[in-house]
Design a protein around this motif. Structure first.
Motif, short mmCIF file in Angstrom:
data_model
loop_
_atom_site.label_atom_id
_atom_site.label_comp_id
_atom_site.label_asym_id
_atom_site.label_seq_id
_atom_site.Cartn_x
_atom_site.Cartn_y
_atom_site.Cartn_z
N SER A 153 40.51 55.08 46.87
CA SER A 153 40.63 55.10 45.41
C SER A 153 41.96 55.70 44.97
O SER A 153 42.62 55.19 44.04
CB SER A 153 39.47 55.90 44.81
OG SER A 153 39.60 56.02 43.41
N LEU A 154 42.39 56.76 45.65
CA LEU A 154 43.66 57.41 45.31
C LEU A 154 44.85 56.49 45.60
O LEU A 154 45.83 56.47 44.84
CB LEU A 154 43.81 58.72 46.09
CG LEU A 154 42.87 59.86 45.67
CD1 LEU A 154 43.02 61.05 46.62
CD2 LEU A 154 43.15 60.29 44.24
N TYR A 155 44.76 55.74 46.70
CA TYR A 155 45.85 54.81 47.03
C TYR A 155 45.95 53.70 46.00
O TYR A 155 47.05 53.22 45.69
CB TYR A 155 45.65 54.23 48.43
CG TYR A 155 46.46 54.95 49.47
CD1 TYR A 155 45.91 56.00 50.21
CD2 TYR A 155 47.79 54.64 49.70
CE1 TYR A 155 46.65 56.69 51.15
CE2 TYR A 155 48.54 55.33 50.63
CZ TYR A 155 47.98 56.35 51.35
OH TYR A 155 48.74 57.04 52.25
N LYS A 156 44.83 53.27 45.48
CA LYS A 156 44.85 52.22 44.46
C LYS A 156 45.50 52.70 43.17
O LYS A 156 46.05 51.91 42.40
CB LYS A 156 43.42 51.73 44.17
CG LYS A 156 42.83 50.89 45.27
CD LYS A 156 41.43 50.44 44.88
CE LYS A 156 40.76 49.66 46.00
NZ LYS A 156 39.41 49.23 45.63
N LYS A 157 45.44 53.99 42.93
CA LYS A 157 46.02 54.56 41.71
C LYS A 157 47.45 55.05 41.89
O LYS A 157 48.30 54.86 41.04
CB LYS A 157 45.16 55.73 41.21
CG LYS A 157 43.79 55.33 40.70
CD LYS A 157 43.01 56.56 40.25
CE LYS A 157 41.63 56.20 39.76
NZ LYS A 157 40.86 57.41 39.37
N PHE A 158 47.69 55.70 43.04
CA PHE A 158 48.98 56.40 43.21
C PHE A 158 49.81 55.96 44.41
O PHE A 158 50.90 56.49 44.60
CB PHE A 158 48.72 57.91 43.33
CG PHE A 158 47.92 58.49 42.21
CD1 PHE A 158 48.48 58.66 40.95
CD2 PHE A 158 46.60 58.87 42.41
CE1 PHE A 158 47.74 59.21 39.91
CE2 PHE A 158 45.85 59.43 41.38
CZ PHE A 158 46.43 59.59 40.12
N GLY A 159 49.29 55.05 45.23
CA GLY A 159 50.02 54.65 46.44
C GLY A 159 51.39 54.07 46.13
O GLY A 159 51.63 53.56 45.03
N PRO A 160 52.33 54.13 47.10
CA PRO A 160 53.70 53.64 46.90
C PRO A 160 53.77 52.19 46.40
O PRO A 160 54.64 51.85 45.61
CB PRO A 160 54.32 53.76 48.31
CG PRO A 160 53.52 54.83 48.97
CD PRO A 160 52.12 54.68 48.44
N LYS A 161 52.85 51.35 46.87
CA LYS A 161 52.86 49.94 46.46
C LYS A 161 51.89 49.66 45.31
O LYS A 161 51.87 48.56 44.77
CB LYS A 161 52.52 49.05 47.66
CG LYS A 161 53.57 49.10 48.75
CD LYS A 161 53.24 48.12 49.87
CE LYS A 161 54.31 48.16 50.95
NZ LYS A 161 54.02 47.21 52.05
#
Length: 256
Positions: free
Chosen positions: A111-119
């Protein structure tokens, strides 16, 4: 990562066969071969063996036996928790040491990657652009189906990337290791609740009220003990590295 540790990791897991030391020319005897340097800095056969094992499990991806050996050591220290519980506790400890997520963290990190990930920012921006184009088109426009297909593809691509990242690293997707409000020292740390959920996933009988004392505190104790051993091994490695630099056996890496 200290200079000496970085050197050991580079020599032990070279990115190319060129990784070696300079061993020709008029002063060729003044240089150590790659294996000689590794032998000098490797503490596996010393009293710092366990600390070195943590380092190898953490950084030497090409030697899976390091993880197995460390797991066996941790499992022995966890046996008082019971056979099944000790295996789960061992997984938690080694994942804490190697900054690897445990299964109960996957959804949170994803969930965090979907919001804040580099891409994520780029992909989400692209999704907004597609949605805006859809809003501008008539219902019967031939372009709508193509845009809907593109939107679905962008969502699936981000979902897949987030799932892969969630299973491979606890590195904070927002700060990328710099430390921020989402993490601890640049990583999404394993919490007691994450540990509790993992015990439940493995259907380990437990009392939630006493989980902290019965399981979490022993897990943290073993983790801290091994982290101290790792730090001491890194320190000793640095002293050996300094000693090497102060002798004629200086080295030069062809591929750093």
């Amino acid at each position: 990562m200290t200079r000496s540790l970085e050197l050991v990791v580079k020599l032990a897991t070279p990115k190319s066969p060129k990784m070696n030391t300079l061993n020709n020319g008029a002063f060729s005897n003044d240089f150590l071969e790659r294996n000689e340097i590794l032998s000098e800095l490797d503490l596996s056969n010393t009293k710092y063996r366990l600390g070195m094992l943590v380092i190898k499990a953490k950084y030497f991806d090409n030697v899976p036996n390091n993880i197995v050996e460390l797991l066996e050591h941790i499992n022995k220290k966890c046996l008082s928790l019971g056979d099944a519980a000790s295996k789960v506790a061992s997984i938690i400890v080694i994942n804490m040491l190697t900054s690897t997520p445990i299964p109960s963290q996957y959804k949170k990190i994803e969930s965090l990657y979907k919001k804040f990930g580099p891409k994520a920012e780029f992909t989400l921006k692209k999704q907004v652009e597609i949605k805006n184009k859809l809003d501008e088109l008539y219902e019967d426009s031939y372009q709508r189906e193509q845009l809907k297909s593109n939107l679905k593809y962008e969502k699936l691509k981000l979902d897949q990337l987030a799932r892969e990242k969630a299973k491979s690293t606890t590195l904070c997707p927002k700060c990328q290791g710099a430390s921020c409000d989402l993490c601890t020292s640049g990583h999404i740390r394993i919490t007691m609740d994450d540990a509790l959920q993992l015990f439940r996933m493995f259907k380990i009988p437990l009392c939630v009220d006493s989980f902290s004392i019965t399981y979490w505190e022993p897990i943290l104790s073993i983790f801290r003990e091994l982290r101290c051993m790792e730090k001491e091994a890194v320190h000793q490695m640095g002293l050996k590295h300094k000693k090497i630099n102060n002798t004629k056996a200086n080295y030069f890496l062809l591929d750093s």
